[in-house]
Write a protein that holds these residues in place. Sequence first.
Motif, PDB file in Angstrom:
ATOM      1  N   SER A  87      -9.258 -27.818 -65.676  1.00 17.63           N
ATOM      2  CA  SER A  87     -10.700 -27.521 -65.767  1.00 17.63           C
ATOM      3  C   SER A  87     -11.140 -26.464 -64.761  1.00 17.63           C
ATOM      4  CB  SER A  87     -11.531 -28.809 -65.589  1.00 17.63           C
ATOM      5  OG  SER A  87     -11.179 -29.762 -66.572  1.00 17.63           O
ATOM      6  N   ASN A 133      -9.174 -28.971 -72.042  1.00 21.13           N
ATOM      7  CA  ASN A 133      -9.274 -29.862 -73.204  1.00 21.13           C
ATOM      8  C   ASN A 133      -8.919 -31.303 -72.860  1.00 21.13           C
ATOM      9  OD1 ASN A 133      -6.567 -29.600 -72.738  1.00 21.13           O
ATOM     10  ND2 ASN A 133      -5.996 -29.109 -74.853  1.00 21.13           N
ATOM     11  N   GLY A 134      -8.945 -31.630 -71.584  1.00 23.34           N
ATOM     12  CA  GLY A 134      -8.585 -32.976 -71.165  1.00 23.34           C
ATOM     13  C   GLY A 134      -7.124 -33.143 -70.832  1.00 23.34           C
ATOM     14  N   HIS A 194      -3.593 -32.730 -68.799  1.00 22.65           N
ATOM     15  CA  HIS A 194      -3.370 -32.796 -67.363  1.00 22.65           C
ATOM     16  C   HIS A 194      -2.541 -31.611 -66.867  1.00 22.65           C
ATOM     17  CE1 HIS A 194      -0.260 -35.518 -69.232  1.00 22.65           C
ATOM     18  NE2 HIS A 194       0.530 -34.662 -68.605  1.00 22.65           N
TER      19      HIS A 194
END
Length: 436
Positions: free
Chosen positions: A330, A305-306, A308
């Motif tokens: 990811s 979801n972006g 980190h």
Amino acid sequence: MQRSPLLRATDARRRSAIALAAASAALALTPSLAQADTITQAEGFTLSPAGTGQSFSDSAADGGKTLKIWSNASASGTINTESDTVNLRLRARGQQCNGAPVLTVDVDGTRRYSATISSTVYAAYSTDLTLSAGTHTVKVNFANDFRTSSCDRNAFLDKITLVSSSTPTDPKTGPITTPTPTPTPTPTPPPIITPTPTPVVTPTPTPGPVTGSVKFNGDFESGDLSQWSGVQRVAADRLTTVESLARQGRYAGRVEIRGGDPLLYTGQRSELLWGQDSNLTLKSGDDYYFGWSTYFAKDFPSPTNGGHCLFIQWKNGGTGSPPLDLECKSEKISITYGGKCGGWNTPLVRGGWNDFVARIKFNASSSVGFIELWHKAPNESAMTKKVDHCNTSTLNAGSNSYLKQGYYRRYDEQRTGVLFHDGMKVGSSFTAVAPR
């Protein structure tokens, strides 16, 4: 004086009878050919479910490898016997934690044996079985896994041996022994605890003879976190040393973040430090190799979801993003640095050790600083170079850096994540730091 034909025939029949009797006695005294023992190395068995153990090098194991099982699982394989009566022997050791691991053995789907693995060194655990000659399916089960913050119960399975019953027996007098003119000593049966043969250890990768020196060693072989300059964690059990999953030596570092953990410096983190803001250990002009291994648990969450997810930082002094790090988001492992040379990433493989070596020339100038990176995934046989001398800025302008190893993620991740690190070394050459 000549003997009559009748006497000569009688003598011939007497000599034939004596020869026949001698031959019969010799046959009666001759033992049957001994059946060969069948040895199966446990590292060749299949674990189910996946991610519950792995084969690894162990100098005390037969052949230098063993199967470590660290979660409830079954190891299955086939084994052959040429005899109907056999002695089944497991060679195993146990890592104790509020009790010993228990291994049970199923043969062709039927439970035939249960052993409490109370020895912390390899020992043989045996039982007699009646099996038909041929191929059989054997399943060794570990079902009493247990762990606390200070210990972890695991089983180490070296090999399975079927010892055939081959000594001939007379129904009246018992075992038959054959007299010989020159007596020979009777071989001593193998003891229950067998001497360990000289191991054959094949490290992967093989970085060659060690040259150069080590500047910093954070391999956890002290049994604690004392090799590192500092620790950032919200609770003592979030970053610990364990014996259950060492890539090399005896200890590895276990790192955990749970959903809902309090924030440390704007994020959720469990990290070790070599250096800090007041003691920046990575200075402009330094040219270091960093070697280590990282293991992502089978349920490790990789944010898509972006958010980190960092497991190594070459962190600048002060606040802000590091000029160089390795990330785990990811569903990929990737290196982040200044956008030069096209970057690098690879699929994130869980349930096995990733080996890394990074060479970094520290400098804020993109024409002076550079990085090189080698990597071996759990499903690969050798370490290969992934980034070849990429010139890029490796320090923020006006600042030096320090090393952080662990796990750092965004504040909104709610899943529990566990990974392991082992063998971190910082040195002057590839061979001084490469995982072995």
